[in-house]
Write a protein that holds these residues in place. Structure first.
Motif, PDB file in Angstrom:
ATOM      1  N   LEU A 355       0.780  -1.259   0.055  1.00 44.29           N
ATOM      2  CA  LEU A 355       0.030   0.194   0.265  1.00 44.29           C
ATOM      3  C   LEU A 355       0.917   1.503  -0.033  1.00 44.29           C
ATOM      4  CD1 LEU A 355      -2.717  -0.942   2.353  1.00 44.29           C
ATOM      5  CD2 LEU A 355      -2.703  -1.291   0.032  1.00 44.29           C
ATOM      6  N   ASP A 356       2.101   1.171  -0.673  1.00 43.33           N
ATOM      7  CA  ASP A 356       2.954   2.377  -0.700  1.00 43.33           C
ATOM      8  C   ASP A 356       3.296   2.871   0.705  1.00 43.33           C
ATOM      9  OD1 ASP A 356       4.043   2.670  -3.274  1.00 43.33           O
ATOM     10  OD2 ASP A 356       2.152   3.601  -3.782  1.00 43.33           O
ATOM     11  N   THR A 357       3.541   1.966   1.696  1.00 38.28           N
ATOM     12  CA  THR A 357       3.679   2.270   3.193  1.00 38.28           C
ATOM     13  C   THR A 357       5.332   2.503   3.263  1.00 38.28           C
ATOM     14  OG1 THR A 357       1.779   1.295   3.819  1.00 38.28           O
ATOM     15  CG2 THR A 357       3.458   1.809   5.456  1.00 38.28           C
ATOM     16  N   PRO A 358       5.642   3.475   3.628  1.00 39.11           N
ATOM     17  CA  PRO A 358       7.221   3.560   3.875  1.00 39.11           C
ATOM     18  C   PRO A 358       7.604   2.711   5.005  1.00 39.11           C
ATOM     19  CG  PRO A 358       6.165   5.594   3.451  1.00 39.11           C
ATOM     20  CD  PRO A 358       5.234   4.897   3.721  1.00 39.11           C
ATOM     21  N   ARG A 359       8.803   2.350   4.968  1.00 35.09           N
ATOM     22  CA  ARG A 359       9.220   1.409   6.218  1.00 35.09           C
ATOM     23  C   ARG A 359       9.390   2.297   7.592  1.00 35.09           C
ATOM     24  NH1 ARG A 359      11.146  -1.950   2.144  1.00 35.09           N
ATOM     25  NH2 ARG A 359      10.334  -4.167   2.574  1.00 35.09           N
ATOM     26  N   PRO A 360       9.251   1.964   8.642  1.00 38.38           N
ATOM     27  CA  PRO A 360       9.384   2.751   9.816  1.00 38.38           C
ATOM     28  C   PRO A 360      10.534   3.343  10.148  1.00 38.38           C
ATOM     29  CG  PRO A 360       8.931   0.557  10.468  1.00 38.38           C
ATOM     30  CD  PRO A 360       8.678   0.652   9.128  1.00 38.38           C
ATOM     31  N   LEU A 361      10.693   4.114  11.105  1.00 36.42           N
ATOM     32  CA  LEU A 361      11.972   4.749  11.750  1.00 36.42           C
ATOM     33  C   LEU A 361      12.245   3.607  12.686  1.00 36.42           C
ATOM     34  CD1 LEU A 361      13.848   6.930  12.708  1.00 36.42           C
ATOM     35  CD2 LEU A 361      12.095   7.429  14.647  1.00 36.42           C
ATOM     36  N   GLU A 362      13.774   3.340  12.941  1.00 34.53           N
ATOM     37  CA  GLU A 362      14.128   2.372  14.027  1.00 34.53           C
ATOM     38  C   GLU A 362      15.231   3.009  14.908  1.00 34.53           C
ATOM     39  OE1 GLU A 362      14.737  -1.878  12.772  1.00 34.53           O
ATOM     40  OE2 GLU A 362      14.117  -1.090  10.717  1.00 34.53           O
ATOM     41  N   LEU A 363      14.938   2.769  16.096  1.00 35.63           N
ATOM     42  CA  LEU A 363      15.627   3.621  17.283  1.00 35.63           C
ATOM     43  C   LEU A 363      16.193   2.559  18.184  1.00 35.63           C
ATOM     44  CD1 LEU A 363      13.089   6.276  18.181  1.00 35.63           C
ATOM     45  CD2 LEU A 363      15.112   6.721  16.689  1.00 35.63           C
ATOM     46  N   LEU A 364      17.400   2.926  18.774  1.00 37.33           N
ATOM     47  CA  LEU A 364      18.098   2.039  19.759  1.00 37.33           C
ATOM     48  C   LEU A 364      18.508   2.946  21.094  1.00 37.33           C
ATOM     49  CD1 LEU A 364      19.620  -0.815  20.401  1.00 37.33           C
ATOM     50  CD2 LEU A 364      21.757   0.503  19.813  1.00 37.33           C
ATOM     51  N   TRP A 365      17.960   2.527  22.015  1.00 31.96           N
ATOM     52  CA  TRP A 365      18.096   3.122  23.385  1.00 31.96           C
ATOM     53  C   TRP A 365      19.234   2.398  24.011  1.00 31.96           C
ATOM     54  CZ3 TRP A 365      17.527   7.320  25.843  1.00 31.96           C
ATOM     55  CH2 TRP A 365      17.735   7.457  27.039  1.00 31.96           C
ATOM     56  N   THR A 366      20.439   3.504  23.962  1.00 33.98           N
ATOM     57  CA  THR A 366      21.948   2.999  24.635  1.00 33.98           C
ATOM     58  C   THR A 366      21.799   2.893  26.137  1.00 33.98           C
ATOM     59  OG1 THR A 366      22.926   5.127  24.703  1.00 33.98           O
ATOM     60  CG2 THR A 366      22.891   3.976  22.441  1.00 33.98           C
ATOM     61  N   GLY A 367      20.882   3.552  26.778  1.00 32.53           N
ATOM     62  CA  GLY A 367      20.895   3.670  28.146  1.00 32.53           C
ATOM     63  C   GLY A 367      21.138   5.236  28.619  1.00 32.53           C
ATOM     64  N   GLU A 369      20.988   7.666  25.409  1.00 27.01           N
ATOM     65  CA  GLU A 369      20.404   8.491  24.560  1.00 27.01           C
ATOM     66  C   GLU A 369      19.666   7.421  23.312  1.00 27.01           C
ATOM     67  OE1 GLU A 369      23.614  10.682  22.659  1.00 27.01           O
ATOM     68  OE2 GLU A 369      24.801   8.887  21.928  1.00 27.01           O
ATOM     69  N   TRP A 370      18.802   8.127  22.556  1.00 25.81           N
ATOM     70  CA  TRP A 370      18.306   7.521  21.326  1.00 25.81           C
ATOM     71  C   TRP A 370      19.524   7.559  19.988  1.00 25.81           C
ATOM     72  CZ3 TRP A 370      14.790   4.161  21.804  1.00 25.81           C
ATOM     73  CH2 TRP A 370      13.849   4.257  22.848  1.00 25.81           C
ATOM     74  N   GLU A 371      19.667   6.534  19.526  1.00 24.20           N
ATOM     75  CA  GLU A 371      20.456   6.223  18.311  1.00 24.20           C
ATOM     76  C   GLU A 371      19.530   5.951  17.352  1.00 24.20           C
ATOM     77  OE1 GLU A 371      23.788   3.083  16.940  1.00 24.20           O
ATOM     78  OE2 GLU A 371      24.158   3.977  18.594  1.00 24.20           O
ATOM     79  N   VAL A 372      19.669   6.639  16.321  1.00 27.74           N
ATOM     80  CA  VAL A 372      18.682   6.260  14.974  1.00 27.74           C
ATOM     81  C   VAL A 372      19.514   5.028  14.340  1.00 27.74           C
ATOM     82  CG1 VAL A 372      17.753   6.948  12.707  1.00 27.74           C
ATOM     83  CG2 VAL A 372      17.835   8.411  14.873  1.00 27.74           C
ATOM     84  N   LEU A 373      18.938   3.972  14.172  1.00 30.55           N
ATOM     85  CA  LEU A 373      19.432   2.758  13.555  1.00 30.55           C
ATOM     86  C   LEU A 373      18.972   2.713  11.803  1.00 30.55           C
ATOM     87  CD1 LEU A 373      18.874  -0.265  15.819  1.00 30.55           C
ATOM     88  CD2 LEU A 373      21.037   0.921  15.770  1.00 30.55           C
ATOM     89  N   ARG A 374      17.850   3.388  11.838  1.00 35.47           N
ATOM     90  CA  ARG A 374      17.530   3.622  10.512  1.00 35.47           C
ATOM     91  C   ARG A 374      16.442   4.568  10.180  1.00 35.47           C
ATOM     92  NH1 ARG A 374      15.083  -1.305   6.488  1.00 35.47           N
ATOM     93  NH2 ARG A 374      13.140  -1.097   8.106  1.00 35.47           N
ATOM     94  N   GLN A 375      16.535   5.609   9.155  1.00 37.12           N
ATOM     95  CA  GLN A 375      15.576   6.794   9.314  1.00 37.12           C
ATOM     96  C   GLN A 375      14.310   6.058   8.392  1.00 37.12           C
ATOM     97  OE1 GLN A 375      16.107   9.910   9.973  1.00 37.12           O
ATOM     98  NE2 GLN A 375      18.262   9.920  10.347  1.00 37.12           N
ATOM     99  N   ARG A 376      13.300   6.927   9.113  1.00 29.71           N
ATOM    100  CA  ARG A 376      12.112   6.550   8.272  1.00 29.71           C
ATOM    101  C   ARG A 376      12.125   6.603   6.559  1.00 29.71           C
ATOM    102  NH1 ARG A 376       7.506   6.396  10.585  1.00 29.71           N
ATOM    103  NH2 ARG A 376       8.091   7.595  12.501  1.00 29.71           N
ATOM    104  N   GLN A 377      11.802   5.524   5.811  1.00 35.12           N
ATOM    105  CA  GLN A 377      11.854   5.645   4.674  1.00 35.12           C
ATOM    106  C   GLN A 377      11.111   6.762   4.054  1.00 35.12           C
ATOM    107  OE1 GLN A 377      10.501   2.050   2.666  1.00 35.12           O
ATOM    108  NE2 GLN A 377      11.688   2.168   0.984  1.00 35.12           N
ATOM    109  N   SER A 378      11.512   7.495   2.745  1.00 34.30           N
ATOM    110  CA  SER A 378      10.683   8.469   2.386  1.00 34.30           C
ATOM    111  C   SER A 378       9.834   7.978   1.378  1.00 34.30           C
ATOM    112  CB  SER A 378      11.702   9.451   1.837  1.00 34.30           C
ATOM    113  OG  SER A 378      12.425   8.940   0.634  1.00 34.30           O
ATOM    114  N   TRP A 379       8.745   8.607   1.087  1.00 32.60           N
ATOM    115  CA  TRP A 379       7.708   8.193   0.238  1.00 32.60           C
ATOM    116  C   TRP A 379       8.486   8.293  -1.265  1.00 32.60           C
ATOM    117  CZ3 TRP A 379       5.640  10.118  -4.119  1.00 32.60           C
ATOM    118  CH2 TRP A 379       4.536   9.379  -4.637  1.00 32.60           C
TER     119      TRP A 379
END
Length: 390
Positions: A355-367, A369-379
């Protein structure tokens, strides 16, 4: 799982202030704790993480730092493993189909350890990549207790060679100049009953006595989240010791599932003959409930009103886009957030652009801070591989 770790739950509240839902979030400390628990139970085993469970580079590189290797099931995953810094001898490629083109690509990339899955697979690998270090996957033909789509050790499964065909497969491999390190068995996924593993171990012991000696015994993974490893490990370790081999394991979901959540917001309720809570995450983000009938616990990230019972309905125009059924939750207001638990494995890695849904943002909590593992995919990126006019 009793619920979210309070520190991680507080961190999720901070993420909700910065990031749009739906998104995946992982707790690094949880992954590290699971690796520690596995090593404590199997202190002499070599651990190969089944990277299809969660292939994010930020997680793979940390596993490498902890001395964990990788199990891949595609050439793409081998490429990703090498990009994460793993050596050829630290990657095991399994899978039932290895085409000549794939084997040629591996020759250019650097050949990892290889799992042979059939007589044809053994012959083809020997023809294209002689001298490779390989293991032969056995289908033990056992009635393991799990979902049909997860039961890889039953005789009707497409994986491995049946015990009566092991001798012929070994002859093909050795005649073709392959270095057979040992045999491999993977009974299935989400296995909760130790007796399933014990039955598999018995099959492997008979085969090692008949066709050995070997250097390696690969007992796969499939550990359910509630499996008591302490009750199982002594038997696996004892078997390896009796056979005089190195023990290999391939955990995937066991290491990362409970570390991850899918965070979604609520956007209203509706009633047909059932009571639905409408959310912005769905089958394009988390396929397991639809594919396997998987049940994921859900925890509200809000206080809410009086409790009600809901089915969690996603946005896809599909009747099967239900992430959970029969949940009792505080009645939310529009925009309140939920955490779908045990989503760290086969959540994001199975997500799609349906359905043309971009894949979601992925974050890692290091204890800290938040680290961005993968940015939200752009349309816009969804159109890049298509030709367009103007």
């Amino acid at each position: 799982m009793s619920g979210l770790n309070p520190h991680f739950k507080a961190a999720l509240q901070s993420a909700l202030e910065r990031y749009e839902t739906p998104f995946y979030a992982y707790d690094l400390a949880s992954i590290q704790a699971r690796v520690g628990a596995l090593r404590a139970a199997f202190p002499k085993a070599e651990v190969f993480f089944a990277m299809k469970a969660n292939p994010r580079l930020g997680i793979l590189r940390r596993l490498l730092g902890w001395g964990v290797f990788l199990e891949a099931v595609s050439v793409g995953e081998v490429r990703r493993a090498y990009a994460a810094g793993f050596k050829r001898t630290e990657v095991l490629l399994n899978g039932p189909v290895k085409t000549p083109a794939a084997l040629a690509e591996l020759k250019e990339l650097g050949v990892p350890l290889l799992g042979l899955d059939s007589l044809a697979d053994a012959e083809r690998v020997a023809r294209h990549l002689p001298g490779s270090h390989v293991l032969l996957r056995v289908n033990p033909d056992l009635p393991v207790v799990t979902h049909d789509h997860l039961a890889t050790g039953r005789g009707e499964s497409k994986f491995g060679v049946l015990p009566q065909d092991v001798g012929q497969a070994l002859e093909i491999a050795r005649a073709g100049g392959l270095d057979v390190l040992g045999l491999h068995v993977h009974l299935g996924s989400a296995l909760e009953h130790p007796e399933d593993f014990r039955a598999g171990y018995a099959v492997m012991e008979r085969l090692y006595q008949e066709y050995g000696p070997f250097e390696v015994l690969n007992l796969g993974g499939g550990f359910g989240l509630g499996l008591d490893l302490a009750a199982l490990a002594p038997e696996a370790l004892g078997l390896a010791e009796r056979l005089g081999v190195e023990l290999w394991l391939e955990p995937g979901r066991y290491l990362v599932a409970e570390a991850g959540v899918l965070v979604t917001r609520t956007w209203g309720t509706k009633q047909t003959r059932r009571n639905f809570l409408l959310v912005d995450a769905g089958m394009s983000h988390l396929l397991r409930p639809m594919l396997y009938g998987a049940e994921h616990p859900v925890e509200p990230l809000y206080a809410g009103g009086a409790p009600q019972t809901f089915d969690l309905a996603g946005p896809a125009c599909e009747s099967g886009d239900i992430l959970a059924r029969g949940l009792t939750l505080p009645t939310p207001q529009e925009g309140d957030a939920l955490a779908i638990l045990q989503a760290g494995a086969y959540g994001s890695s199975m997500s799609s652009n349906y359905l043309d849904t971009p894949r979601p943002l992925e974050l890692l909590w290091t204890g800290e801070e938040w680290e961005v593992l993968r940015q939200r995919q752009s349309w816009e990126s969804l159109l890049l591989e298509e030709q367009s006019e103007g």
